[in-house]
Design an enzyme around this catalytic site. Structure first.
Site, PDB file in Angstrom:
ATOM      1  N   GLU A  32       0.835  -1.209   0.000  1.00  0.00           N
ATOM      2  CA  GLU A  32       0.000   0.000   0.000  1.00  0.00           C
ATOM      3  C   GLU A  32       0.863   1.249   0.000  1.00  0.00           C
ATOM      4  O   GLU A  32       1.830   1.352   0.753  1.00  0.00           O
ATOM      5  CB  GLU A  32      -0.906  -0.028   1.241  1.00  0.00           C
ATOM      6  CG  GLU A  32      -2.289   0.507   0.965  1.00  0.00           C
ATOM      7  CD  GLU A  32      -3.070  -0.337  -0.043  1.00  0.00           C
ATOM      8  OE1 GLU A  32      -3.065   0.003  -1.247  1.00  0.00           O
ATOM      9  OE2 GLU A  32      -3.653  -1.341   0.383  1.00  0.00           O
ATOM     10  N   SER A  66     -24.458   8.858 -17.151  1.00  0.00           N
ATOM     11  CA  SER A  66     -24.265   7.667 -16.329  1.00  0.00           C
ATOM     12  C   SER A  66     -25.590   7.287 -15.679  1.00  0.00           C
ATOM     13  O   SER A  66     -26.480   8.131 -15.520  1.00  0.00           O
ATOM     14  CB  SER A  66     -23.191   7.925 -15.265  1.00  0.00           C
ATOM     15  OG  SER A  66     -23.764   7.981 -13.996  1.00  0.00           O
ATOM     16  N   GLY A 121     -12.727   2.761  -1.693  1.00  0.00           N
ATOM     17  CA  GLY A 121     -11.362   2.241  -1.782  1.00  0.00           C
ATOM     18  C   GLY A 121     -11.254   1.085  -2.767  1.00  0.00           C
ATOM     19  O   GLY A 121     -10.298   0.309  -2.723  1.00  0.00           O
ATOM     20  N   LEU A 122     -12.221   0.949  -3.669  1.00  0.00           N
ATOM     21  CA  LEU A 122     -12.222  -0.178  -4.609  1.00  0.00           C
ATOM     22  C   LEU A 122     -11.873   0.268  -6.025  1.00  0.00           C
ATOM     23  O   LEU A 122     -12.045  -0.467  -6.989  1.00  0.00           O
ATOM     24  CB  LEU A 122     -13.602  -0.860  -4.600  1.00  0.00           C
ATOM     25  CG  LEU A 122     -14.027  -1.370  -3.227  1.00  0.00           C
ATOM     26  CD1 LEU A 122     -15.417  -1.981  -3.287  1.00  0.00           C
ATOM     27  CD2 LEU A 122     -13.030  -2.387  -2.687  1.00  0.00           C
ATOM     28  N   SER A 123     -11.420   1.501  -6.140  1.00  0.00           N
ATOM     29  CA  SER A 123     -10.944   2.047  -7.398  1.00  0.00           C
ATOM     30  C   SER A 123     -11.995   2.101  -8.502  1.00  0.00           C
ATOM     31  O   SER A 123     -11.810   1.593  -9.607  1.00  0.00           O
ATOM     32  CB  SER A 123      -9.722   1.270  -7.884  1.00  0.00           C
ATOM     33  OG  SER A 123      -9.090   2.072  -8.836  1.00  0.00           O
ATOM     34  N   SER A 124     -13.079   2.774  -8.177  1.00  0.00           N
ATOM     35  CA  SER A 124     -14.119   2.995  -9.183  1.00  0.00           C
ATOM     36  C   SER A 124     -13.586   3.859 -10.320  1.00  0.00           C
ATOM     37  O   SER A 124     -14.004   3.711 -11.470  1.00  0.00           O
ATOM     38  CB  SER A 124     -15.327   3.666  -8.541  1.00  0.00           C
ATOM     39  OG  SER A 124     -14.924   4.862  -7.904  1.00  0.00           O
ATOM     40  N   GLU A 157      -5.967  10.198 -15.261  1.00  0.00           N
ATOM     41  CA  GLU A 157      -6.215  10.527 -13.855  1.00  0.00           C
ATOM     42  C   GLU A 157      -5.143  11.467 -13.290  1.00  0.00           C
ATOM     43  O   GLU A 157      -5.461  12.441 -12.617  1.00  0.00           O
ATOM     44  CB  GLU A 157      -6.289   9.230 -13.035  1.00  0.00           C
ATOM     45  CG  GLU A 157      -6.808   9.451 -11.648  1.00  0.00           C
ATOM     46  CD  GLU A 157      -7.521   8.237 -11.054  1.00  0.00           C
ATOM     47  OE1 GLU A 157      -7.790   8.268  -9.869  1.00  0.00           O
ATOM     48  OE2 GLU A 157      -7.798   7.262 -11.779  1.00  0.00           O
ATOM     49  N   ASP A 169      -3.962   0.696  -9.887  1.00  0.00           N
ATOM     50  CA  ASP A 169      -5.396   0.462 -10.119  1.00  0.00           C
ATOM     51  C   ASP A 169      -5.697   0.248 -11.600  1.00  0.00           C
ATOM     52  O   ASP A 169      -6.437  -0.652 -11.979  1.00  0.00           O
ATOM     53  CB  ASP A 169      -6.217   1.645  -9.591  1.00  0.00           C
ATOM     54  CG  ASP A 169      -5.929   1.923  -8.129  1.00  0.00           C
ATOM     55  OD1 ASP A 169      -5.343   1.045  -7.471  1.00  0.00           O
ATOM     56  OD2 ASP A 169      -6.285   3.013  -7.657  1.00  0.00           O
TER      57      ASP A 169
END
Ligand code: GLA
Length: 380
Positions: A32, A66, A121-124, A157, A169
């Protein structure tokens, strides 16, 4: 699974999309805050995916919608950088344009449907940028490799949205294989698939963080300051994670707090991630789990990116006999992972009880499997 995005495209633009692609969210097993320091990471893709359905549009214009609000935004992407999620798409279009992998004129219509929760924290964001890159490059007939797709999404990003993340990610979203974790060396981008079939729980604490405004950029600046100082000791040092682990004393002497603590975390965490991948390859889950606990402690004490809710989960998991547990992703809230051996029900109950006692509500707990990376979806 691609249907909601395709249906939304029809509803918003009155015509059928010409290409679609999807990409997964991820959880990081260990490693991490090492990616932007040139260290190693060990993520898996999760089953939840984001789908982008795309078609050509008016030259120089992005029209994006979306399922979250159904509103079509119109962006002149060469001149404007909007707020919110369409900024990520703007970054993707600019990078694809630079790579000559966008349709002539650069007009695009994009409809997004996502199962990846935002801010957990799941990297959308990587699921979004990788899915859009795959779909839009395919619309242009460009054949980008997985790494090139990850690169476009990464620069979208960092260079356009301004979140100073690393490459983890986007790379796992692009390259993941079902049943495998990916050991990625972030300085060289050397990648190795490691079989991963253990029982893993994801505990979403329900506390959300905004990465751009949060601590990631601040931590990154601290790591850069540490490298600058350490160059006095080792003039050729480029990445903080390349500092030799056997020279820890020298590093501690050279740096003051908080840079010392940040650097000790990065160097130790990189060693842990490499060792963890080795143990995983040998199916030694117990010592592997031990490294997850160590990683959490290092994140909590040295990198200071944990949150009380995450500590509660990890502590309860440990007391209930889980093999390992730690926060996953940037931290400061979001989700924790728990590696379970025997007694899954007992562990789930113990975590739930401890969390309810501390916060008066239940955390969302479910199991996750290592899933597939980006892929094209049928539109017909
Ligand atoms: C966020 C970033 C990643 C990585 C993690 C921390 O998820 O997007 O690149 O830096 O934080 O490991």
């Amino acid at each position: 699974m691609p249907r909601p995005a395709i249906a939304l495209f029809h509803a918003a633009f009155g015509t059928a999309p010409r290409a679609a692609a999807s990409a997964p969210g991820r959880v990081n097993l260990i490693g991490e805050h090492t990616d932007y320091n040139g260290g190693s990471v060990l993520p898996i893709a999760i089953a939840e995916r984001t789908t982008a359905a795309v078609g050509p549009g008016e030259a120089g214009v992005l029209e994006a919608v979306s399922t979250r609000d159904g509103q079509v935004s119109r962006v002149r992407w060469q001149e404007q950088l909007p707020d919110g999620w369409t900024a990520y798409l703007t970054g993707v279009l600019r990078e694809l344009w630079a790579a000559e992998a966008l349709t002539p004129g650069g007009g695009a219509r994009v409809a997004i449907a996502s199962e990846v929760p935002v801010g957990a924290g799941l990297s959308s964001s990587a699921a979004l940028t990788v899915a859009a890159t795959r779909a839009l490059s395919s619309l242009a007939g460009a054949k980008l490799t997985g790494r090139q797709i990850a690169g476009v999404a990464f620069r979208a990003e960092t260079d356009h949205v301004g979140v100073r993340c690393g490459v983890m990610d986007q790379t796992i979203a692009a390259l993941a294989k079902p049943g495998h974790a990916l050991l990625l060396e972030c300085a060289s981008l050397e990648a190795r698939q490691i079989p991963f079939r253990a029982r893993l729980l994801l505990v979403d604490t329900g506390t959300r963080h905004d990465l751009a405004a949060g601590g990631l950029n601040a931590r990154r600046a601290e790591c850069e300051a540490a490298v600058k100082r350490l160059k006095v000791e080792l003039p050729e040092l480029v990445w903080l994670a390349s500092w030799p682990a056997e020279w820890l004393l020298r590093l501690k002497r050279a740096l003051k707090e908080p840079l010392r603590a940040r650097a000790v975390h990065v160097v130790g965490e990189t060693a842990r991630a490499r060792f963890a991948a080795q143990l995983l390859g040998q199916r030694k889950l117990k010592p592997f789990g031990g490294l997850l606990y160590e990683s959490h402690e290092s994140c909590r004490r040295l990198y200071e990116c944990s949150a009380p809710e995450l500590d509660t989960v990890v502590h309860a998991a440990k007391r209930a006999g889980a093999l390992g547990a730690r926060l996953t992703g940037a931290g400061w809230g979001g989700a924790a992972i728990v590696l379970v051996g025997k007694g899954e029900k007992r562990i789930v109950d113990a975590i739930t009880r401890a969390f309810v006692k501390a916060y008066g509500r239940e955390p969302a707990i479910r199991s996750v499997q290592a899933s597939a990376g980006a892929r094209l979806e049928k539109v017909g």
